[in-house]
Motif scaffolding. Sequence first.
Motif, mmCIF file in Angstrom:
data_model
loop_
_atom_site.group_PDB
_atom_site.id
_atom_site.type_symbol
_atom_site.label_atom_id
_atom_site.label_comp_id
_atom_site.label_asym_id
_atom_site.label_seq_id
_atom_site.Cartn_x
_atom_site.Cartn_y
_atom_site.Cartn_z
ATOM 1 N N THR A 179 0.776 -1.215 0.067
ATOM 2 C CA THR A 179 -0.081 -0.083 0.012
ATOM 3 C C THR A 179 0.858 1.069 -0.167
ATOM 4 O O THR A 179 0.311 2.438 0.021
ATOM 5 C CB THR A 179 -0.842 -0.125 1.288
ATOM 6 N N GLY A 180 2.286 1.246 -0.108
ATOM 7 C CA GLY A 180 3.173 2.248 -0.014
ATOM 8 C C GLY A 180 4.479 1.909 0.265
ATOM 9 O O GLY A 180 4.863 0.532 0.228
ATOM 10 N N TYR A 181 5.114 2.598 -0.352
ATOM 11 C CA TYR A 181 7.059 2.395 -0.343
ATOM 12 C C TYR A 181 7.388 3.170 0.496
ATOM 13 O O TYR A 181 7.371 4.670 0.484
ATOM 14 C CB TYR A 181 7.436 2.642 -1.830
ATOM 15 N N SER A 182 8.094 2.657 1.566
ATOM 16 C CA SER A 182 8.501 3.478 2.908
ATOM 17 C C SER A 182 9.890 3.985 2.786
ATOM 18 O O SER A 182 10.208 4.949 3.476
ATOM 19 C CB SER A 182 8.505 2.454 4.115
ATOM 20 N N GLY A 183 10.581 3.477 1.856
ATOM 21 C CA GLY A 183 11.978 3.889 1.668
ATOM 22 C C GLY A 183 12.083 5.460 0.734
ATOM 23 O O GLY A 183 11.214 5.514 0.216
ATOM 24 N N PRO A 184 13.427 5.838 0.727
ATOM 25 C CA PRO A 184 13.340 7.236 -0.037
ATOM 26 C C PRO A 184 13.710 6.851 -1.590
ATOM 27 O O PRO A 184 14.127 5.518 -1.865
ATOM 28 C CB PRO A 184 14.922 7.564 0.303
ATOM 29 N N THR A 185 13.219 7.750 -2.272
ATOM 30 C CA THR A 185 13.440 7.479 -3.803
ATOM 31 C C THR A 185 14.371 8.099 -4.394
ATOM 32 O O THR A 185 14.792 9.079 -4.038
ATOM 33 C CB THR A 185 12.065 7.955 -4.830
ATOM 34 N N ARG A 186 15.366 7.215 -4.771
ATOM 35 C CA ARG A 186 16.739 7.588 -5.319
ATOM 36 C C ARG A 186 16.656 7.912 -6.829
ATOM 37 O O ARG A 186 16.114 7.096 -7.395
ATOM 38 C CB ARG A 186 17.991 6.738 -4.945
#
Length: 156
Positions: free
Chosen positions: A140-147
Motif C-alpha cells: 500500500t506504499g513504499y517506505s524507503g527514499p526514492t533515489r
Amino acid sequence: MAKLPSYFGNFPYPPAEKKPLHLTADRFKMFIYTGNKPYASDLNYLLASTDKMTTGIYQLAPGSNFDPADIHAGDEVYYVLEGEVHLLNPETGQTERMGAGDSILIPKGVPHRGYNFSDKAAVILFCIAPRIWDENGPPTGYSGPTRLFKSERRAS
C-alpha cells in the motif's frame, strides 16, 4: 498491505483442480493496481494465477504511472507488447526504458514503478513465479527514499 484477493493462486481454478485449459479473453479477470489510487494505477487482465505462477497483461494509459512501487514475492518477467514503459527502482535509482519487443527480469523483492511518458498506451505481458504477493496482498506504499540518478549537463 491490502488483503490478497482470493482469485490470486486460484484462477481459473484452485490448485487441486489443475488441468490444461484454453484461456480465452472473455474469461480473463480484470483488476486495477492499485484500486485505492485509480489516478495512479494500471489496468490489469489476469490470464491465470496458480499456486506456482501468475500471468497477465497490464496497460498504462498515456502519461500515467503506477504508485505505490510494486514489490513481488516472486521473480517477475515483463515483455512489452505495445508502446513504451519506463521502469524505476526507487531503492537504487536504476531506470530502464523499454519498447515493444523488449523484456526485463525483476528479481523477487525489488521495488519497481512503471511510467508511460508517451501519448500512446503501453501494454505489457507479465509473469511472476512462484507468487505475485504474500498473503497480505499488494503493497500500500513504499517506505524507503526514492533515489534518482543525477544528470549533469556539460557547458558548451
